[in-house]
Write a protein that holds these residues in place. Sequence first.
Motif, PDB file in Angstrom:
ATOM      1  N   HIS A 288      80.818  65.345 -40.349  1.00  0.00           N
ATOM      2  CA  HIS A 288      80.871  64.231 -39.525  1.00  0.00           C
ATOM      3  C   HIS A 288      83.102  64.270 -39.473  1.00  0.00           C
ATOM      4  N   ARG A 289      83.602  64.757 -40.460  1.00  0.00           N
ATOM      5  CA  ARG A 289      84.962  64.964 -39.713  1.00  0.00           C
ATOM      6  C   ARG A 289      85.289  66.585 -39.435  1.00  0.00           C
ATOM      7  N   VAL A 290      84.120  67.948 -39.588  1.00  0.00           N
ATOM      8  CA  VAL A 290      84.326  68.403 -38.975  1.00  0.00           C
ATOM      9  C   VAL A 290      84.390  68.596 -37.905  1.00  0.00           C
ATOM     10  N   VAL A 291      83.263  67.979 -36.979  1.00  0.00           N
ATOM     11  CA  VAL A 291      83.321  66.899 -35.700  1.00  0.00           C
ATOM     12  C   VAL A 291      84.519  66.159 -35.198  1.00  0.00           C
ATOM     13  N   GLN A 292      85.003  65.565 -36.182  1.00  0.00           N
ATOM     14  CA  GLN A 292      86.540  64.969 -35.596  1.00  0.00           C
ATOM     15  C   GLN A 292      87.384  65.771 -35.466  1.00  0.00           C
ATOM     16  N   GLU A 293      87.731  66.382 -36.973  1.00  0.00           N
ATOM     17  CA  GLU A 293      88.623  67.375 -36.250  1.00  0.00           C
ATOM     18  C   GLU A 293      88.612  68.068 -35.079  1.00  0.00           C
ATOM     19  N   GLY A 294      87.869  68.966 -34.820  1.00  0.00           N
ATOM     20  CA  GLY A 294      87.562  69.372 -33.938  1.00  0.00           C
ATOM     21  C   GLY A 294      87.731  69.468 -32.354  1.00  0.00           C
ATOM     22  N   LEU A 295      87.050  67.946 -31.910  1.00  0.00           N
ATOM     23  CA  LEU A 295      86.869  66.857 -31.026  1.00  0.00           C
ATOM     24  C   LEU A 295      89.071  66.848 -30.778  1.00  0.00           C
ATOM     25  N   THR A 296      89.336  66.409 -31.860  1.00  0.00           N
ATOM     26  CA  THR A 296      90.739  66.134 -31.578  1.00  0.00           C
ATOM     27  C   THR A 296      91.093  67.499 -31.459  1.00  0.00           C
ATOM     28  N   ASN A 297      91.342  68.427 -31.812  1.00  0.00           N
ATOM     29  CA  ASN A 297      92.090  69.321 -32.019  1.00  0.00           C
ATOM     30  C   ASN A 297      91.752  69.876 -30.465  1.00  0.00           C
ATOM     31  N   ALA A 298      90.736  70.124 -30.293  1.00  0.00           N
ATOM     32  CA  ALA A 298      90.638  70.228 -28.519  1.00  0.00           C
ATOM     33  C   ALA A 298      90.813  69.111 -27.695  1.00  0.00           C
ATOM     34  N   ALA A 299      91.321  68.223 -27.186  1.00  0.00           N
ATOM     35  CA  ALA A 299      91.802  66.753 -26.993  1.00  0.00           C
ATOM     36  C   ALA A 299      93.629  67.635 -26.578  1.00  0.00           C
ATOM     37  N   LYS A 300      93.820  68.169 -27.717  1.00  0.00           N
ATOM     38  CA  LYS A 300      95.448  68.391 -28.361  1.00  0.00           C
ATOM     39  C   LYS A 300      95.822  69.453 -27.899  1.00  0.00           C
TER      40      LYS A 300
END
Length: 362
Positions: A288-300
């Motif tokens: 869950h944290r890998v996907v969460q961090e990946g989506l956060t970095n993509a948005a940023k």
Amino acid sequence: MPESSPVRRRLFDLALWVLLSVPVLLRSDPADGGSWLQVAVGVTVLGGCVAVSRRWPLLPVAVTVAASLPASLELFTPSYSLALVAFGYLAGRRQDHARGSLWLFGAVAAVGLLLTRLTGTSLGPWFALLLALALAIVAPWLVGRYVRQYDRLVRSGWELADRMEREQAAVADRERLRERSRIAGDMHDSLGHDLALIAVRAGVLEVDPGLGPEQQRAAGDLRRAAAAATERLRDVIGVLREEGARAPTTPPDETVAELVDRARASGLDVTLSAAVPEPPGMTGRALHRVVQEGLTNAAKHAPGAAVTVGLRETASRVTVRVVSGPGTGSGPPASGGSGLVGLDERVRLAGGTLAHGPLPGG
């Protein structure tokens, strides 16, 4: 100057003494009209100058000038010219401050002018003295100052790089500890929930009329033990959490699909390709944290880009892959990567590996 071993310093001083003594031996040879007394005095004086040159760098320059002026008001003597150049360079190389050297150079010029007046000669020898002073002493001294400043600059650069490397390692360590603190919070959420369920079930058994007094008393003990364990767990996790850290805003049981739906509802162009069910426990939280961090970095860092989240299972592991295309906006500047450091620690503790970076196609 850079520190060296005492043996190397002694060998250097010995070689310097021998080198500076060669002109004295050649120009004071009795066969050329000199005397052994001049040889002995010159070699001894040079040896003493070399011996004190590390502690008092300007003293050898002054002594060599004093030995040269009686022989020539122009300050140029075949026996000591090499010594003037060498000691001038070493004075610039070994001195911390330049004020003393400037005073010495001025004093040499003044003494030369005074001797010129006392001997009744013209100013020609004095101008020759100034030229010899500039070329044989001041110029090597400036070279020595430059070498000293360059060495200090190089050492400062290496020290700065070493300090930055240590600070970067300290930041990574702090991020790993912070991630472990977050993992501890996740453990509190999951274990606290399980212990609460145990306490509820024990409470039901405690008032069940179908059980005997001993069984009800045991159920009551179990309920109280579960409640006490919950309190102790909360205290321990409270100590492990950072001061001022807030409870996680993400629901503890949120799935990757729910996370993707939440991101899509926020306006992120994300697609989920899930071929396997999500694993439970710590592995699922790491996923869950890998996907969460990946989506956060993509948005940023790639705003407006399409993001694909893929889950697949092999013979021995579950793989998650988060890929984003190039962004359509400028986006904020890249961060220091501390989030990825913490994410790598979480994945490692879950028994996995993390890889991140640009794709070959850009």
